[in-house]
Design an enzyme around this catalytic site. Structure first.
Site, PDB file in Angstrom:
ATOM      1  N   ASP A   1       6.310   0.505   6.609  1.00  0.00           N
ATOM      2  CA  ASP A   1       4.852   0.350   6.461  1.00  0.00           C
ATOM      3  C   ASP A   1       4.294   1.472   5.610  1.00  0.00           C
ATOM      4  OD1 ASP A   1       2.242  -0.415   6.772  1.00  0.00           O
ATOM      5  OD2 ASP A   1       2.073   0.274   8.836  1.00  0.00           O
TER       6      ASP A   1
ATOM      7  N   HIS B   1       0.815  -1.222   0.000  1.00  0.00           N
ATOM      8  CA  HIS B   1       0.000   0.000   0.000  1.00  0.00           C
ATOM      9  C   HIS B   1       0.846   1.268   0.000  1.00  0.00           C
ATOM     10  CE1 HIS B   1       0.283   0.863   4.377  1.00  0.00           C
ATOM     11  NE2 HIS B   1       0.218  -0.439   4.550  1.00  0.00           N
TER      12      HIS B   1
ATOM     13  N   GLU C   1      -4.796   1.868   2.690  1.00  0.00           N
ATOM     14  CA  GLU C   1      -4.901   0.691   3.544  1.00  0.00           C
ATOM     15  C   GLU C   1      -5.054   1.102   5.011  1.00  0.00           C
ATOM     16  OE1 GLU C   1      -3.595  -2.574   6.212  1.00  0.00           O
ATOM     17  OE2 GLU C   1      -2.657  -0.611   5.986  1.00  0.00           O
ATOM     18  N   GLU C   2      -4.324   2.167   5.384  1.00  0.00           N
ATOM     19  CA  GLU C   2      -4.215   2.489   6.813  1.00  0.00           C
ATOM     20  C   GLU C   2      -5.523   2.929   7.455  1.00  0.00           C
ATOM     21  OE1 GLU C   2      -1.961   1.617   8.566  1.00  0.00           O
ATOM     22  OE2 GLU C   2      -0.053   1.626   7.537  1.00  0.00           O
TER      23      GLU C   2
ATOM     24  N   HIS D   1       3.973   2.698  12.585  1.00  0.00           N
ATOM     25  CA  HIS D   1       3.102   3.868  12.784  1.00  0.00           C
ATOM     26  C   HIS D   1       3.734   4.955  13.650  1.00  0.00           C
ATOM     27  CE1 HIS D   1      -0.770   1.270  12.001  1.00  0.00           C
ATOM     28  NE2 HIS D   1       0.094   1.223  11.007  1.00  0.00           N
TER      29      HIS D   1
ATOM     30  N   ASP E   1       3.186  -6.479   3.318  1.00  0.00           N
ATOM     31  CA  ASP E   1       2.818  -5.388   4.225  1.00  0.00           C
ATOM     32  C   ASP E   1       3.189  -5.754   5.665  1.00  0.00           C
ATOM     33  OD1 ASP E   1       1.803  -3.089   5.348  1.00  0.00           O
ATOM     34  OD2 ASP E   1      -0.289  -3.727   5.246  1.00  0.00           O
TER      35      ASP E   1
END
Lengths: 464, 464
Positions: B290, B278, B324-325, B422, B352
């Site tokens: 990520d 993503h 995606e997130e 994140h 991912d």
């Protein structure tokens, strides 16, 4: 019918034993991940003590610290084993420049361990780039005389095991100076054993063999970025010079120690299992991966056995070897004393490949013992430990080799190892706590299995 | 005799085919490690563009950049697929303080993605620590009303897969605010989904479900160090207050894109294989692990197939999913369009889980297709790829699921993933070039095998 029943009974006994092993491994891994000591020990070794080259004050501090920590564990015995070690010092920081028509450019170098210093004022000469020892032979005196030989064969990037790539290059570092001086070279620069392009020079041991002191030439490692820069410049102008200055010095041998702790076996105290790493490190970083990780993991093996309530049948020793990096005196001494005392070592495990996620082990043992190891593979599957291969074990335990002992080396993921190996960035922050603890648990699990089931050798001993 | 000869012939054909596959995998890995593009692409995505939250200017830049790079590869077709995505912005930096008798102590927090802002001047209230959603229910309005609920159940350290540990905690982040507001809480703090103790707060998506805007309460993540600090303080003084201020805002949906590139199959162009990651990321770091890693690895799959001279029989697409997130709109859109067009997807692979050393894949497929995968295990052994298990695949490819497609997710080593996930330190320097490239090669190898041998589904299609 009786036979069938007996078979069923055997099967159920086997599967019950299996289940005990599963429980024990689970307990070992859980304890290491929730209540391991390896990371805290490594923090001290790296950040409070630092680089621990043999013969240095830091190496002596590391001996005292690890001995004191082992004494806190309530082992049956902790002692120091005297060993004379070489003492080499880097001295003041090295300086190096590439000299072109455009001026001087600083190069990042470091002396190789064991190198002599440059003469006062340094060495300055034209540079000849080679891809290895054979090139030096082929070029001969005519092309080499009076020059700095620049060994620039890189580690192969397309080899999966970076240790294999290292093995394919390290002759340049170890024997490059000895070869080059035969043809009249005045100095040696070796491309750092590093797969990355960066600015860190990586030291490591080198040897002049029996070349007399007055014939020796200074040898340094150059960072991979600067190796690329120098190589490019030489293609533009073969008359490019390099100057470098180093202040290193070899002293007389000094007294040092292996640090040993022991849990005495409850059933077979004369069968000895050892687990270890090396306490010395190079001086540039703090030796966290090489081999602080192996030291603290080995210490935690004995602690984790105790914490999980396991009582070893055989004698389990942790051995923290001195002087793996530039002499292997600790490993040799340990084996020598073991032989003198007629001690029977059945299994030896070394961790000296970094504190990265463990993948498995390589073994140096008989086919029969290896078959036994393979029968344990499924026990390790939940922990993603999958690599069980015959191959090398570890430098320090090598001197114990005979036709019956099982030697093994922990094999962590190798991809990042040579980013840090023997360089300034082999530091504590490059070690991940969980990865280190998984390594300690993996080692403990194998020691547990060899203790519980013995080896071919130990079975023979029992059978006597 | 004839039969024996035929058998021999068959055996030799099989082993010849095997050997072709071995050669192809070797070529794929070598090319990725010596001439991969993934690392250079990631450098640009991370360092030139940066964090790429859906709807942001950076996300739009990432779409344009990856489209342009795919166009340089000489694929058969490159296009953008329009998709409407949510747009949420963090706004000015958050501020938080723990207020005790001794004074104010700054806390490291960040808004959870989707949270509302605090009211002007922030929220200040007493804090009640809980271990999960059930605790909130049990405590009820009496204990929760007017307070800040502090979810502090940590990720379990003794679980080997860190994704499993994450799965066991993330309900606190996703649904914690919705649960707490039911009982009158005025704000939520969630312990960061991080196994390490450090100072980084880790964001991630949360949802209020269908709770109307005026009932919503602000929700933030707090660093693990500060979670420990706050917890300790609450034990000393249950009346400890926290104040925090956040300026985040949800906007109207905006137009964005999935980026798609394709090599059209030479024999079965209507059988589609996709590989993807993503393109969006959280805003705190630069989204290198990520999922910049998955994006560039997926791009390199098509490039590595071309570079190694392989001509796919089936159509191979790289799909870079948007959102995606915090919405999964890209994944849903792609599946929706595929269905509308009646496209037959036979295999989908997502990366991912970070750019760490690949260990294998997990699969969501029939037993028959999984048996086929298992027959390929030995091909991967030289690359230390050992993990082939049934389980989840990837969020973006999930919407393609039917009873015949093979879905798979790359499974890299997971130990360090949640150190960065994140958070501000999900940055390029945390990605190792070789590890990233090994992942790209591992993905390419599996795509190659599925392209060459097809799946159960594709065999049925052929058989029609």
């Amino acid at each position: 019918m009786k036979k069938i029943l007996l078979s069923l009974l055997l099967v159920s006994t086997v599967s019950f034993a299996q289940s005990d092993d599963e429980k024990q491994l689970k307990s070992i891994y859980s304890t290491s991940l929730t209540n391991g000591k390896s990371y805290a020990w490594l923090d001290h070794l790296s950040n409070e003590i630092g680089g621990r080259l043999s013969g240095s004050a830091n190496a002596a501090k590391a001996v005292q610290y690890t001995k004191a920590e082992l004494e806190k564990l309530g082992l049956d015995k902790v002692w120091l084993q005297e060993v004379m070690v070489p003492k080499w010092e880097r001295g003041a920081a090295e300086e190096a420049y590439m000299i072109t028509d455009a001026g001087k450019t600083e190069l990042r170098i470091c002396a190789l361990g064991g190198s002599i210093a440059t003469k006062e004022g340094g060495v300055e000469a034209e540079v000849i780039e080679v891809q290895g020892l054979d090139d030096v032979k082929a070029l001969g005196k005519e092309k080499i005389q009076g020059k700095i030989v620049f060994y620039n064969r890189p580690m192969k990037p397309d080899v999966i095991s970076t240790f294999e790539a290292y093995g394919g290059c390290v002759d340049q570092r170890y024997a490059g100076a000895k070869e080059a001086l035969e043809y009249g070279a005045v100095g040696v620069l070796v491309r750092s054993m590093n797969l990355r392009l960066d600015d860190y020079p990586h030291t490591g041991s080198m040897s002049y063999g029996d070349v007399p002191a007055d014939k020796r030439i200074p040898a340094a490692a150059i960072s991979t970025n600067d190796a690329e820069l120098l190589s490019k410049q030489l293609k533009k102008d073969a008359a490019t010079k390099v100057s470098f200055t180093m202040h290193c010095k070899q002293y007389e041998d000094v007294k040092s120690h292996n640090v040993i702790g022991q849990i005495t076996g409850s059933e077979f105290p004369n069968e000895i299992i050892i687990v270890g790493g090396h306490l010395d490190s190079w001086d540039l970083g703090d030796g966290s991966h090489d081999d602080g990780a192996g030291v603290v993991q080995s210490m935690d093996v004995l602690r984790l056995l105790k914490e999980t309530g396991y009582k070893p049948k055989r004698t389990i020793r942790v051995v923290l070897f001195m002087n793996e990096e530039n002499g292997l005196r600790g490993g040799r001494k340990y084996a020598e004393v073991a032989k003198e005392k007629g001690e029977k070592h059945v299994f030896a495990l070394e961790s000296d490949a970094g504190g990265f996620t463990p993948r498995g082990f390589s073994f140096d043992c008989s086919d029969e013992n290896f078959a036994q190891v393979e029968s344990w593979k499924n026990l390790f599957k939940p922990y993603l430990i999958h690599f069980f291969e015959k191959g090398g074990s570890g430098a320090d335990i090598g001197p114990l080799k005979d036709d019956q002992i099982v030697l093994a080396g922990l094999r962590p993921d190798s991809q990042r190892y040579f980013d840090h190996h023997h360089a300034e960035n082999d530091t504590f922050d490059a070690v991940n706590k969980r990865e280190l603890e998984l390594g300690a648990a993996t080692m403990t699990s194998l020691v547990y299995l060899f203790d519980k089931y013995g080896t071919k050798r130990s079975k023979k001993i029992k059978g006597k």
